[in-house]
Design a protein around this motif. Structure first.
Motif, PDB file in Angstrom:
ATOM      1  N   TYR A  35      23.023  -1.402  13.668  1.00 54.62           N
ATOM      2  CA  TYR A  35      23.009  -0.494  12.389  1.00 54.62           C
ATOM      3  C   TYR A  35      21.850   0.359  12.297  1.00 54.62           C
ATOM      4  CZ  TYR A  35      23.211   0.332   7.304  1.00 54.62           C
ATOM      5  OH  TYR A  35      23.266   0.963   6.080  1.00 54.62           O
TER       6      TYR A  35
ATOM      7  N   HIS B 143      31.245  -1.133   2.516  1.00 55.93           N
ATOM      8  CA  HIS B 143      30.496  -0.217   2.085  1.00 55.93           C
ATOM      9  C   HIS B 143      29.951   0.893   2.974  1.00 55.93           C
ATOM     10  CE1 HIS B 143      27.098  -2.796   2.864  1.00 55.93           C
ATOM     11  NE2 HIS B 143      26.285  -1.844   3.075  1.00 55.93           N
ATOM     12  N   ASP B 144      29.682   0.498   4.138  1.00 58.41           N
ATOM     13  CA  ASP B 144      29.185   1.512   5.329  1.00 58.41           C
ATOM     14  C   ASP B 144      30.197   1.625   6.283  1.00 58.41           C
ATOM     15  OD1 ASP B 144      26.777   1.547   4.180  1.00 58.41           O
ATOM     16  OD2 ASP B 144      25.933  -0.076   5.447  1.00 58.41           O
TER      17      ASP B 144
ATOM     18  N   HIS C 101      29.897   4.818   7.926  1.00 62.32           N
ATOM     19  CA  HIS C 101      28.981   5.123   9.265  1.00 62.32           C
ATOM     20  C   HIS C 101      29.876   4.879  10.613  1.00 62.32           C
ATOM     21  CE1 HIS C 101      25.233   5.281   7.494  1.00 62.32           C
ATOM     22  NE2 HIS C 101      25.029   4.078   7.259  1.00 62.32           N
TER      23      HIS C 101
ATOM     24  N   HIS D  65      27.865   9.063   4.465  1.00 63.66           N
ATOM     25  CA  HIS D  65      28.759   7.685   4.880  1.00 63.66           C
ATOM     26  C   HIS D  65      29.341   7.193   3.495  1.00 63.66           C
ATOM     27  CE1 HIS D  65      25.156   5.751   3.917  1.00 63.66           C
ATOM     28  NE2 HIS D  65      26.009   4.545   3.711  1.00 63.66           N
TER      29      HIS D  65
ATOM     30  N   HIS E 228      27.100   3.708  -3.895  1.00 66.24           N
ATOM     31  CA  HIS E 228      26.009   2.628  -3.451  1.00 66.24           C
ATOM     32  C   HIS E 228      24.737   3.509  -2.927  1.00 66.24           C
ATOM     33  CE1 HIS E 228      27.413   3.147   0.879  1.00 66.24           C
ATOM     34  NE2 HIS E 228      26.163   2.702   1.239  1.00 66.24           N
TER      35      HIS E 228
ATOM     36  N   ASP F  77      23.392  -4.886  -0.350  1.00 67.30           N
ATOM     37  CA  ASP F  77      23.200  -4.036   0.739  1.00 67.30           C
ATOM     38  C   ASP F  77      21.790  -4.331   1.285  1.00 67.30           C
ATOM     39  OD1 ASP F  77      23.341  -1.976   2.680  1.00 67.30           O
ATOM     40  OD2 ASP F  77      23.373  -0.371   1.109  1.00 67.30           O
TER      41      ASP F  77
HETATM   42 FE   LIG Z   1      25.234   2.601   3.182  1.00 69.59          FE
END
Ligand SMILES: [Fe+2]
Ligand SMILES: [Fe+2]
Length: 187
Positions: free
Chosen positions: A16, A50-51, A54, A72, A95, A152
């Motif tokens: 990440y 949620h990501d 990306h 993203h 978010h 998160d």
């Molecule tokens: Fe995010």
């Protein structure tokens, strides 16, 4: 749903950007935190995915170090909306705004953000002012977005992954099916 699963099968081991967890670990940790908080299946899934934006965009390295915002949250929401509906896509879309909201309303929150979140905050518009906060609180999925945001920020632990990779992805697939089936019944 197979496309989403494939993104985590293929890109789950990517670090990440700017953090000490992989994409899969971060997604799993957020999903697990939502589950432990008795969140709805939709919010658990939103936390898991949620990501996903990306992975969808997959920019190299750490974009924030180049002053780049991969937007993203918007991309993720666009991908998720037609499959899972607003209860999943809206907390995802919001978010990043939720981070701006929390920085604007809770003094201690900003001090706990990870270095990459601090960098991206500036690219994403910085802390919300009072008018923006009021508008954000009026969003129908405001509360879910704030909950997701807190998970998160907590879901970036370098050594927390209690599942096998296979079981984690299997759990994700089951959760996706649960949300889709519940949505079909509602419609
Ligand atoms: Fe995010
Ligand atoms: Fe995240």
């Amino acid at each position: 749903m197979n496309t989403l699963l494939a993104l985590y099968e293929q890109g789950g081991d990517l670090v990440y950007a700017g953090e000490s967890v992989t994409q899969l670990m971060h997604a799993w940790q957020c999903g697990r935190l939502a589950e432990k908080s008795d969140a709805s299946a939709a919010l658990q899934l939103a936390s898991w995915l949620h990501d996903v934006g990306h992975l969808w965009v997959n920019l190299e390295g750490t974009p924030t170090l180049r002053g780049q915002d991969d937007v993203h949250e918007s991309i993720g929401a666009q991908v998720l909306l037609p499959v899972f509906g607003l209860a999943v896509s809206e907390p995802v879309r919001l978010h990043v705004q939720a981070k701006r909201y929390l920085v604007g309303t809770r003094e201690i929150y900003a001090s706990k953000l990870s270095p990459d979140s601090v960098r991206s905050l500036q690219l994403q518009g910085g802390p919300m002012g009072p008018q923006e906060c009021a508008a954000f609180e009026a969003e129908p999925f405001f509360a879910d977005a704030v909950k997701l945001r807190v998970w998160d920020d907590l879901g970036k632990k370098s050594a927390w992954f209690e599942d096998t990779r296979h079981d984690a992805l299997d759990h994700l697939m089951q959760l996706m099916h649960r949300v889709v089936q519940a949505r079909v019944i509602q419609i």
